[in-house]
Structures are given as structure tokens and as C-alpha cells.
Motif scaffolding. Structure first.
Motif, mmCIF file in Angstrom:
data_model
loop_
_atom_site.group_PDB
_atom_site.id
_atom_site.type_symbol
_atom_site.label_atom_id
_atom_site.label_comp_id
_atom_site.label_asym_id
_atom_site.label_seq_id
_atom_site.Cartn_x
_atom_site.Cartn_y
_atom_site.Cartn_z
ATOM 1 N N GLN A 86 -48.970 -7.188 5.349
ATOM 2 C CA GLN A 86 -48.398 -8.455 5.822
ATOM 3 C C GLN A 86 -49.272 -9.622 5.393
ATOM 4 N N ALA A 90 -48.012 -12.678 3.063
ATOM 5 C CA ALA A 90 -48.125 -14.061 3.533
ATOM 6 C C ALA A 90 -48.855 -14.925 2.504
ATOM 7 N N PRO A 98 -50.327 -13.336 9.437
ATOM 8 C CA PRO A 98 -49.764 -13.080 10.763
ATOM 9 C C PRO A 98 -50.862 -12.959 11.817
ATOM 10 N N ASP A 100 -50.802 -11.356 14.583
ATOM 11 C CA ASP A 100 -50.889 -10.026 15.173
ATOM 12 C C ASP A 100 -51.416 -8.991 14.184
#
Length: 108
Positions: A86, A90, A98, A100
């Protein structure tokens, strides 16, 4: 489109880490060899905040020659797949990582 080469990666290691050019090249080759050996052994390779390389087994299947329409068997084989984290997704899209995903956020 530019392609990053082994020589460019070794030069980046040389510039940022401070090893000699030969040591930088040897370090890069060692890392790539270790990744290759792990994948060859069927192990997944997870690089935090980058992604995961996995080897999958594909079964035999029937394919078709698009020019002639003749069916030909496609033999079973192992294929390499990569799933971007992720964090990497990004970065590619110019977004913030992110929240999280403190460990790198691999989707795997």
C-alpha cells in the motif's frame, strides 16, 4: 521511459552508503542472489514498504494459436508474481502513505 539498471543501483549504493564501487556492486549482487535463491526455493520474499514477490504454480491448460486457431497445450509452470505494498502504491500515485500501515502495509 527510463529503465534502472544494476549499474545504476550499484552507483546509488556507492553514493549513499559510502562503500567502494566494487563493494557496492558485490552487495547488490548478493542481495539479488539471495532474493533469487529464495524464490527458486518456492519462498515468498517480502520487502517492507515495497511489496511481496511470490512464486505460483500454474497447471497445464489448453491455449489457442490466434493466427491459426489451432489448440496447443501449455505446459505447467511456475510463475513469478509481485504484489506492491500500500505504501508503494501510494507513492506511485503521489499520495500519503496509509495511516494504518505502520509496518509497510503489504497487501499480502
Amino acid at each position: 521511459m527510463n529503465t534502472v539498471t544494476r549499474a545504476q543501483l550499484a552507483d546509488a549504493i556507492y553514493a549513499q552508503v559510502g562503500l567502494s564501487r566494487n563493494e557496492s556492486a558485490a552487495l547488490l549482487e548478493g542481495v539479488l542472489e539471495r532474493i533469487s535463491a529464495s524464490l527458486e526455493a518456492g519462498q515468498a520474499v517480502k520487502l517492507s514498504a515495497f511489496g511481496t514477490f511470490t512464486v505460483r504454480q500454474k497447471a497445464q491448460r489448453v491455449g489457442r494459436n490466434p493466427k491459426t486457431g489451432i489448440e496447443v497445450p501449455i505446459s505447467p509452470r511456475r510463475v513469478l508474481s509481485f504484489r506492491a505494498s500500500q505504501v508503494l502504491k501510494a507513492r506511485i500515485n503521489g499520495e500519503a502513505a496509509p495511516a494504518d500501515a505502520p509496518d509497510g502495509g503489504d497487501d499480502a
